[in-house]
Design a protein around this motif. Sequence first.
Motif, short mmCIF file in Angstrom:
data_model
loop_
_atom_site.label_atom_id
_atom_site.label_comp_id
_atom_site.label_asym_id
_atom_site.label_seq_id
_atom_site.Cartn_x
_atom_site.Cartn_y
_atom_site.Cartn_z
N ASN A 28 0.45 -0.67 -0.12
CA ASN A 28 -0.28 -0.07 0.08
C ASN A 28 0.74 0.96 -0.09
O ASN A 28 1.54 1.20 0.67
CB ASN A 28 -0.69 0.03 1.12
N GLN A 29 0.63 2.43 -0.95
CA GLN A 29 1.27 3.82 -1.03
C GLN A 29 0.44 4.46 0.69
O GLN A 29 -0.40 4.49 0.59
CB GLN A 29 1.49 3.96 -1.96
N ARG A 30 1.69 4.92 0.59
CA ARG A 30 0.76 6.37 1.24
C ARG A 30 0.62 7.65 1.49
O ARG A 30 0.35 7.74 0.36
CB ARG A 30 1.96 6.47 2.87
N PRO A 31 -0.79 8.03 1.31
CA PRO A 31 -0.58 9.54 1.19
C PRO A 31 0.96 10.57 0.86
O PRO A 31 0.37 11.37 0.04
CB PRO A 31 -0.89 10.18 2.31
N ASP A 32 1.69 10.06 1.12
CA ASP A 32 2.78 10.67 0.16
C ASP A 32 3.25 10.45 -0.40
O ASP A 32 4.84 10.63 -1.35
CB ASP A 32 3.72 11.50 1.63
N ASN A 33 2.45 9.42 -1.34
CA ASN A 33 3.17 8.77 -2.65
C ASN A 33 4.50 8.28 -1.92
O ASN A 33 4.97 7.34 -3.03
CB ASN A 33 3.91 9.31 -3.33
N ALA A 34 4.73 7.52 -0.51
CA ALA A 34 5.86 6.29 -0.05
C ALA A 34 5.23 4.92 -0.59
O ALA A 34 4.03 4.68 0.05
CB ALA A 34 6.58 6.85 1.15
N THR A 35 6.02 3.93 -1.00
CA THR A 35 6.32 2.68 -0.60
C THR A 35 7.27 2.16 0.48
O THR A 35 8.21 2.45 0.32
CB THR A 35 5.87 2.09 -1.61
N LEU A 36 6.16 1.06 1.78
CA LEU A 36 6.81 1.08 2.86
C LEU A 36 8.01 -0.01 1.70
O LEU A 36 8.04 -1.37 0.65
CB LEU A 36 6.06 0.33 3.64
N LYS A 37 9.64 -0.25 1.75
CA LYS A 37 10.14 -1.35 1.02
C LYS A 37 10.34 -2.22 1.99
O LYS A 37 10.66 -3.43 1.60
CB LYS A 37 11.45 -0.18 0.91
N GLN A 38 10.47 -1.78 3.38
CA GLN A 38 11.83 -2.80 4.74
C GLN A 38 11.37 -2.40 6.10
O GLN A 38 11.35 -1.39 6.48
CB GLN A 38 13.30 -2.94 4.25
N ILE A 39 10.77 -3.52 6.39
CA ILE A 39 10.67 -3.26 8.19
C ILE A 39 11.95 -3.91 8.71
O ILE A 39 11.86 -5.49 8.47
CB ILE A 39 9.52 -3.92 8.88
N LYS A 72 12.94 -0.27 12.59
CA LYS A 72 12.72 0.46 11.77
C LYS A 72 12.15 0.22 10.20
O LYS A 72 11.84 -0.53 10.20
CB LYS A 72 14.57 0.51 10.94
N ARG A 73 11.83 1.47 9.43
CA ARG A 73 10.94 1.57 8.05
C ARG A 73 11.60 2.60 7.22
O ARG A 73 12.33 3.41 7.48
CB ARG A 73 10.04 1.43 7.93
N VAL A 74 12.01 1.87 6.21
CA VAL A 74 12.18 2.15 4.84
C VAL A 74 11.58 2.43 3.74
O VAL A 74 10.86 1.24 3.09
CB VAL A 74 13.88 1.50 4.44
N PHE A 75 11.16 3.33 2.78
CA PHE A 75 10.17 3.32 1.96
C PHE A 75 10.65 4.22 0.89
O PHE A 75 12.11 4.81 0.97
CB PHE A 75 9.57 4.94 2.34
#
Length: 128
Positions: free
Chosen positions: A22-33, A43-46
């Motif tokens: 899912n993309q976040r409202p700021d157009n960032a996509t979760l890549k890694q947790i 840690k989260r990387v988008f």
Amino acid sequence: MTTALKCTGTLLLFIIAVHCNNQRPDNATLKQIMRDEDGIVYKRVFTLSMDPNRERVEIYFKSGGLKERYFRKAGRLDGPRQLFYLSGMLSESGNWRNDCRIGEFRYYREDGQLDCVQYYGLLGDGSR
């Protein structure tokens, strides 16, 4: 019955994949947790849709509150960086370019009052 289990398994995998991408409202996509040994997210990387070579990194306290947010490009700090106290109040903010501080950096006390302002090399030339 076996067919029903296969369909259910496929449905669950589909739901998990959709949730993770899912993309976040700021157009960032979760890549890694990343989680610690207790399973707590630290840690989260988008990835950012506007610049796929750039990432936003968020680091968390054990309590779940945001500890740090920064951007990186090619593994180096590049863009705004914010650090927070455990209370959630801003501790430090400033911009980075190619792992070097650049421009105005603001440092705050835990009560939210501005404590200090420092200026660094305007060209990001490594002046610290």
